[in-house]
Scaffold this active site. Structure first.
Site, PDB file in Angstrom:
ATOM      1  N   TYR A   1       0.047  -0.015  -1.931  1.00 11.24           N
ATOM      2  CA  TYR A   1      -0.492  -1.091  -1.109  1.00 11.24           C
ATOM      3  C   TYR A   1      -1.632  -1.805  -1.831  1.00 11.24           C
ATOM      4  O   TYR A   1      -1.683  -3.045  -1.857  1.00 11.24           O
ATOM      5  CB  TYR A   1      -0.982  -0.526   0.221  1.00 11.24           C
ATOM      6  CG  TYR A   1      -1.539  -1.563   1.160  1.00 11.24           C
ATOM      7  CD1 TYR A   1      -0.705  -2.512   1.749  1.00 11.24           C
ATOM      8  CD2 TYR A   1      -2.896  -1.591   1.462  1.00 11.24           C
ATOM      9  CE1 TYR A   1      -1.214  -3.471   2.610  1.00 11.24           C
ATOM     10  CE2 TYR A   1      -3.420  -2.550   2.327  1.00 11.24           C
ATOM     11  CZ  TYR A   1      -2.573  -3.482   2.901  1.00 11.24           C
ATOM     12  OH  TYR A   1      -3.083  -4.427   3.759  1.00 11.24           O
TER      13      TYR A   1
ATOM     14  N   SER B   1      -6.548  -8.041   1.543  1.00 10.48           N
ATOM     15  CA  SER B   1      -7.122  -6.886   2.236  1.00 10.48           C
ATOM     16  C   SER B   1      -8.315  -6.403   1.415  1.00 10.48           C
ATOM     17  O   SER B   1      -8.417  -6.703   0.220  1.00 10.48           O
ATOM     18  CB  SER B   1      -6.084  -5.765   2.347  1.00 10.48           C
ATOM     19  OG  SER B   1      -6.678  -4.534   2.725  1.00 10.48           O
TER      20      SER B   1
END
Length: 234
Positions: A146, A133
């Site tokens: 995350y 990501s």
């Protein structure tokens, strides 16, 4: 890599990037095995769904054994797509949520990848695609957990490709910006919009990397929506 007739495993296939990738690989003539907690709405004579939560090493081992049994072949492509994000300040996040992210996003990559590598080495061909990501390249407020997992995926990918490149195996890490998926369903203040990338866009990037010349290796691919806030107002 020539894809037709070869076997791919894609994790997190219920919808979004995983499902879009499965459909595109099927179009290219691959035999695709989908691992996930929820079955996708997809019927195809070259698609097999195997229930699997990548957080569980035992479930991954069972899914891999079942894959070999049902396909009677070795895995040429692994797409580590399964992942999730939980927002929250570090001092307010529950240890359970923290562990859930690391067990899925990091341990899951390890559990899946370690199993496919021996056959890839023997075949002297293979490709592991890890979906990281933009959060794996920077820090984001209230997303420390995350971001930590996606930075880990980046480090794993960079180390692994150096371990296996001499066997003809590629490892590619993809860093998407915002994608129009269910990822944002439980995140306050974020609304899915048409300005986000489509899952099909990420799938096309995966395919491009897979079909490249054997001596041409995409190590990192960062992709973002061109106009995340839409067209400018005149």
């Amino acid at each position: 890599m020539e894809l037709e007739g070869k076997i791919a495993v894609v994790t997190g296939v219920s919808r979004g990037i995983g499902l879009a990738t499965v459909k595109l690989l099927l179009e290219k003539g691959m035999r695709v095995v989908g691992w996930g907690r929820t079955a996708p709405e997809l019927q195809h004579d070259r698609f097999i769904y195997i229930p699997c939560d990548v957080r569980s090493m035992e479930e991954v081992q069972h899914a891999y054994a079942s894959t070999l049994q049902q396909t009677n072949g070795h895995v040429a492509v692994l797409v580590n797509n399964a992942g999730l994000g939980i927002a929250g300040k570090m001092d307010e996040m529950s240890p359970q949520d923290w562990h859930t992210m690391f067990e899925t996003n990091v341990n899951g990559v390890f559990y899946c990848t370690r199993l496919v590598l021996p056959d890839m080495k023997e075949a002297e061909e293979g490709h592991v695609i890890n979906i990281s990501s933009i959060a794996g390249t920077t820090g984001i407020e209230q997303m420390s957990g995350y971001c930590g997992t996606k930075h880990a995926v980046r480090g794993i990918s960079h180390s692994l490709y150096k371990e296996v490149r001499d066997y003809g195996i590629k490892v590619t890490c993809i860093y998407p910006g915002s994608v129009k998926t269910n990822f944002f369903d439980h995140m306050e203040g974020v609304t899915v919009s048409e300005n986000m990338m489509r899952p099909e866009d990420i799938a096309s990037t995966i395919l491009h990397a897979l079909e490249s010349h054997p001596n041409y290796h995409h190590v990192d691919i960062e992709v973002r929506p061109l106009m995340p806030k839409g067209k400018r107002q005149k």
